[in-house]
Scaffold this active site. Structure first.
Site, short mmCIF file in Angstrom:
data_model
loop_
_atom_site.label_atom_id
_atom_site.label_comp_id
_atom_site.label_asym_id
_atom_site.label_seq_id
_atom_site.Cartn_x
_atom_site.Cartn_y
_atom_site.Cartn_z
N THR A 553 0.49 -1.20 -0.26
CA THR A 553 -0.41 0.36 0.23
C THR A 553 0.43 1.34 -0.07
O THR A 553 0.20 2.23 -0.16
CB THR A 553 -1.13 0.50 1.12
OG1 THR A 553 -0.21 -0.05 2.80
CG2 THR A 553 -1.95 -0.66 0.79
N CYS A 554 1.86 1.44 0.56
CA CYS A 554 3.05 2.24 0.60
C CYS A 554 3.02 2.31 -1.31
O CYS A 554 3.43 3.91 -1.00
CB CYS A 554 4.60 2.09 0.69
SG CYS A 554 4.42 1.39 3.07
#
Length: 586
Positions: A553-554
């Site tokens: 998700t980063c």
């Protein structure tokens, strides 16, 4: 370089460049040349120099001795970063052309004299003319491009007056005006936009459209653009820390926002704890922050400071919330979520938002009242068929209407006004203390000011939208990173992309165990597209060592398994997404 020794931009070569606000001219030149060469293999080897749109070399900020820095130039020119244009030019061409002091247009372009009006110039003032009569200076042309009676004559030099508030120019003279006074005449001025794609035509925007759009802003401004400007106040070198447990997001959020070292202008650093209380591995580089803000907006919707239907919540007075200053905190949380790349609330009542903007528009209905007794009384008022029966209902609930200050003798045809007056008091009037404090929270990071200036694009993100996420949007959002064309891996990846597209359709049609919002949450930490846009751009990678999907998700990266059949692909995608704790790790 073109014939005649001038410089002219090459059409179709404009590229968007993402960079840091503190970048200097030499570094900007290096990045610009690299990106231009990446997309244009026929570009000369150089060397190159940077040019402003007026063809002067980028050394200092125009009009100053300050060395060029993008942030400083942006402040001076008064444009958002997305609308700043800088050119690169062959150093050889620039030196051959020589020192340029004129425009870079070709010889065929119309001559434009540019000046600034500092004093009243009577030569630019038309004499008063009776209504429906033309100025005697020129006859009205038969082929008139605008109903406003404004035309350009090729026999006279044209003067364009620079407008400091816009990117276009406006005329200082007009040859045909139908007006009864000079003030009305001046109100008719509109921008003349000279587009060198069609030099024979000078389009004049329709005045009625301009007046309609002036209530909020030009339609070209986007919400992401406004938010990007507000986000410039964030100092990414400083962080405010949040320690969050998913079982009680609100408690951890309140502790973080009320910490003495917290600042909304600092970046957010989030660490989630698992059910056992130990910290998850890894640090926040974007994904945990987005998930935290998503969960925070979901919890905020259901706080007791809000009342009304789920899709149009309004503030309600709560003594405990007033004592703990929760209204101010709620306003600040919304601002932080929007500007820091999280979701917008999408649950505030339009009547509440209009009230915050100082508008009198009010469209609440009886269904917005959650109290059963009050709603029953208002429905009886709605259903009264005669003046006598209506008066009986009003007397029966006289205390209720007297408290709202609207107890009066009312006829049947006026009952809707009585209901509106009561609803206005019930939703807005009695909750003014809460609304004012909430408004002060919205003023964080200058968001309230931006909301008032750009209400046309920012107000909708606060309110409910019936538009749902679609499979087409998801498919366009995530770009696959494929292997070289023709390889064995490329063939398998192509098949998986087809599986992915069908899986999204199944999610949209609700024949899958997960929704499109679940898929987006798994891949990015967001359950809806954020108003600030997705940064970095979402992408798809492929897995050969796992039968289940994974996500980072980063970087907004979704990793799809390479499987042989769609049935297995769908089953594993559903299992992986449903059983992924947190934000895509399992």
């Amino acid at each position: 370089m073109v014939k005649g020794g001038g410089l002219k931009p090459l059409r179709g070569r404009s590229l968007c460049l993402s960079t840091h606000p503190d970048i200097t001219a030499p570094d900007l030149l290096d990045q610009a040349v690299k990106k231009m060469k990446d997309f244009n293999k026929d570009l000369d080897d150089g060397p190159f120099i940077l040019l402003y749109p007026d063809c002067s070399e980028v050394v200092n900020v125009p009009g100053t001795e300050t060395p060029f820095m993008l942030k400083t130039y942006k402040e001076e020119i008064g444009k958002p970063y997305q609308r700043i244009t800088i050119y690169i030019c062959s150093k050889t061409d620039f030196e051959e052309v020589g020192k340029l002091s004129a425009t870079c247009d070709t010889d065929s372009d119309p001559e434009i004299v540019i000046k600034r009006n500092t004093t009243l110039d009577l030569a630019d003032t038309l004499p008063f003319e009776p209504y429906n009569m033309s100025s005697p200076v020129h006859n009205e042309p038969e082929d008139l491009n605008s109903a406003r009676g404004l035309s350009l004559s090729s026999d006279l030099p044209q003067t364009i007056v620079l407008d400091n508030d816009h990117d276009y120019a406006s005329p200082s003279g007009c040859h045909d005006v139908k007006s009864s006074c000079y003030r009305t005449y001046t109100d008719l001025f509109g921008p003349i936009i000279i587009d060198d794609d069609d030099e024979d035509e000078v389009p004049i925007p329709d005045k009625t459209h301009d007046m309609a759009s002036e209530e909020f802003e030009p339609t070209s401004v986007q919400a992401a653009e406004v938010i990007a400007n507000l986000a410039l106040a964030i100092d990414h070198k400083k962080v405010s820390r949040f320690n969050i447990s998913r079982s009680d997001v609100w408690d951890g959020a309140v502790r973080g926002f009320r910490r003495s070292t917290y600042s909304e202008s600092s970046d957010i650093f989030v660490k989630f704890t698992d059910d056992a209380g130990s910290f998850e591995e890894g640090l926040d580089t974007g994904g945990p922050k987005r998930e935290f803000l998503t969960l925070l907006m979901t919890h905020l919707r259901n706080r007791p400071i809000f009342d009304g239907p789920p899709e149009r919540r309004y503030l309600v007075y709560n003594s405990t919330a007033v004592r703990e200053d929760e209204y101010f905190l709620a306003g600040k949380m919304i601002v932080v979520s929007i500007i820091h790349g999280g979701p917008a609330p999408h649950f505030l009542s339009k009547d509440l938002v209009n009230h915050l903007l100082g508008k009198t528009t009010f469209n609440a209905t009886v269904e917005d009242v959650t109290d059963e007794e009050l709603r029953k009384a208002l429905r009886q008022v709605q259903e009264a068929e005669s003046d006598e029966s209506l008066q009986d209902v009003i007397l029966q609930y006289s205390t209720m209407f007297q408290t709202a200050g609207c107890l009066r003798r009312t006829k049947v045809h006026e009952r809707h006004m009585l209901i509106e007056d009561y609803l206005r008091w019930y939703i807005l009037g009695r909750n003014q203390i809460a609304i004012q404090r909430f408004k002060e929270g919205l003023a964080s990071l200058q968001f309230l000011t931006a909301l008032q200036q750009h209400s046309g694009v920012l107000a909708p993100i606060l309110c409910h939208s019936s538009k749902a996420l679609t499979a087409s949007e998801m498919e366009s959002l995530f770009r696959p990173d494929r292997s070289p064309r023709g390889s064995n891996r490329w063939q398998k990846e192509n098949q998986t992309i087809g599986f992915w597209a069908d899986f999204l359709l199944d999610c949209e049609e609700k024949v899958a165990a997960v929704s499109l919002e679940d898929v987006l949450m798994f891949a990015s930490g967001l359950a809806a597209l954020p108003p600030a846009g997705m940064t970095p751009s979402p992408s798809i990678e492929f897995l050969i060592d796992s039968p289940f999907p994974m996500a980072c998700t980063c970087t907004n990266t979704l990793k799809l398994p390479l499987l042989d059949t769609y049935r297995v692909f769908k089953t594993n995608m559903e299992f992986g997404i449903q059983n992924a704790p947190g934000f895509g790790c399992f």
